[in-house]
Enzyme design. Structure first.
Site, short mmCIF file in Angstrom:
data_model
loop_
_atom_site.label_atom_id
_atom_site.label_comp_id
_atom_site.label_asym_id
_atom_site.label_seq_id
_atom_site.Cartn_x
_atom_site.Cartn_y
_atom_site.Cartn_z
N GLU A 178 0.82 -1.21 0.00
CA GLU A 178 0.00 0.00 0.00
C GLU A 178 0.85 1.26 0.00
O GLU A 178 1.98 1.26 0.51
CB GLU A 178 -0.93 0.07 1.22
CG GLU A 178 -2.26 -0.63 1.05
CD GLU A 178 -2.22 -2.06 1.54
OE1 GLU A 178 -3.15 -2.81 1.26
OE2 GLU A 178 -1.23 -2.42 2.22
N THR A 179 0.28 2.31 -0.59
CA THR A 179 0.81 3.66 -0.49
C THR A 179 -0.31 4.55 0.02
O THR A 179 -1.46 4.44 -0.42
CB THR A 179 1.31 4.17 -1.85
OG1 THR A 179 2.45 3.39 -2.23
CG2 THR A 179 1.72 5.62 -1.79
#
Length: 289
Positions: free
Chosen positions: A51-52
């Protein structure tokens, strides 16, 4: 840093560890106000982590936050929340802040300690219910496990803390260490049931648990630390052991060579769960990611 990343200020962090070689890596973008979904998804794919987090400041200590895996947007991500909170503390100082996420309002706090900056957040209200036996059987088939690989003293549940997670208790540490599953079969099952991870855990003691979290729906085989699943696990503990003031530690990522420690606090007076841990920058992506 890739050409697509270079147009934006992407910071690479690793959460739930004090060593860049441990924990779960996440990208953090602090000024995402002008980024559309397509751009955020492309950046997340370029970063390549599970994830970002994309933050937009909406108040003095309040941020709108969106989370993207390399394949899709996720309603909430615990390790990226810890990474973003620590990065904010590095930039503007520790303190209490609010993240408005697609899963709901998340209060985050950071403080300086001798071990570095520790961040924590309180989850949305959790709940946990017994998993359907047919779905458990389907998950075991995708994992290439037998029913006897499950711990007899702990039930299988679907637990929620912003996302749904299938929670499966594992009979032995050795079984947990041998994870070689059918990626496509588990991905299709998780997409159909809208599970974010499958949280596999082995109870070493009453307050120390070892866990692994397959994450094929995010395009990666496994997360080395999963804050959202840890929060859901806190809801699971409330459901199976009774709501109480308790603190437990989840050790994750050991079998991947990225050891992580997640502290989980449950409370007698609320279904919300507190998650805390450290995070540090990854300064050499080619070596640390």
């Amino acid at each position: 840093m890739t050409p697509n990343e270079s147009a934006f200020a992407v910071t690479r962090m690793t959460a739930f560890a004090s060593d860049p070689k441990g924990g779960n890596p996440a990208g953090v973008v602090l000024d995402a106000e002008n980024l559309g979904e397509t751009t955020m998804l492309r950046i997340a794919a370029d970063v390549g982590y599970s994830e970002t987090a994309f933050l937009t400041r909406t108040g003095t200590e309040e941020y709108a936050v969106r989370y993207f895996s390399p394949l899709a947007e996720v309603a909430f991500c615990g390790h990226a929340t810890i990474a973003a909170a620590v990065h904010l503390a590095d930039q503007i100082g520790p303190g209490n802040r609010v993240f408005q996420t697609p899963a709901g309002r998340i209060e985050v706090h950071t403080q300086s300690t001798p071990d570095g900056i520790v961040a924590g957040f309180q989850s949305v209200p959790t709940h946990s219910d017994p998993a359907d036996a047919a779905l458990v059987a389907e998950a075991l088939s995708a994992l290439c496990w037998a029913p006897t690989d499950l711990h007899p003293d702990w039930p299988a549940h679907v637990a929620f803390a912003g996302n749904d997670h299938l929670v499966l208790p594992v009979a032995t540490r050795e079984r947990l260490a041998r994870l070689d599953y059918d990626f496509n079969a588990l991905r299709l099952l998780m997409e159909r049931e809208r599970w974010t991870t499958v949280h596999l855990f082995w109870p070493e003691t009453g307050d120390l648990f070892h866990a692994r979290d397959p994450f094929p729906v995010g395009g990666v085989v496994e997360d080395p630390a999963t804050g959202a699943a840890a929060a859901a696990f806190g809801g699971y503990l409330n459901a199976v052991a009774g709501r109480a003031d308790r603190q437990v530690v989840i050790v994750q990522g050991e079998d991947m060579g990225r050891p992580s420690r997640i502290t989980v606090h449950t409370h007698a007076d609320t279904d919300r769960v507190d998650i805390s841990g450290t995070a540090v920058p990854i300064r050499s992506p080619g070596l640390e990611s």
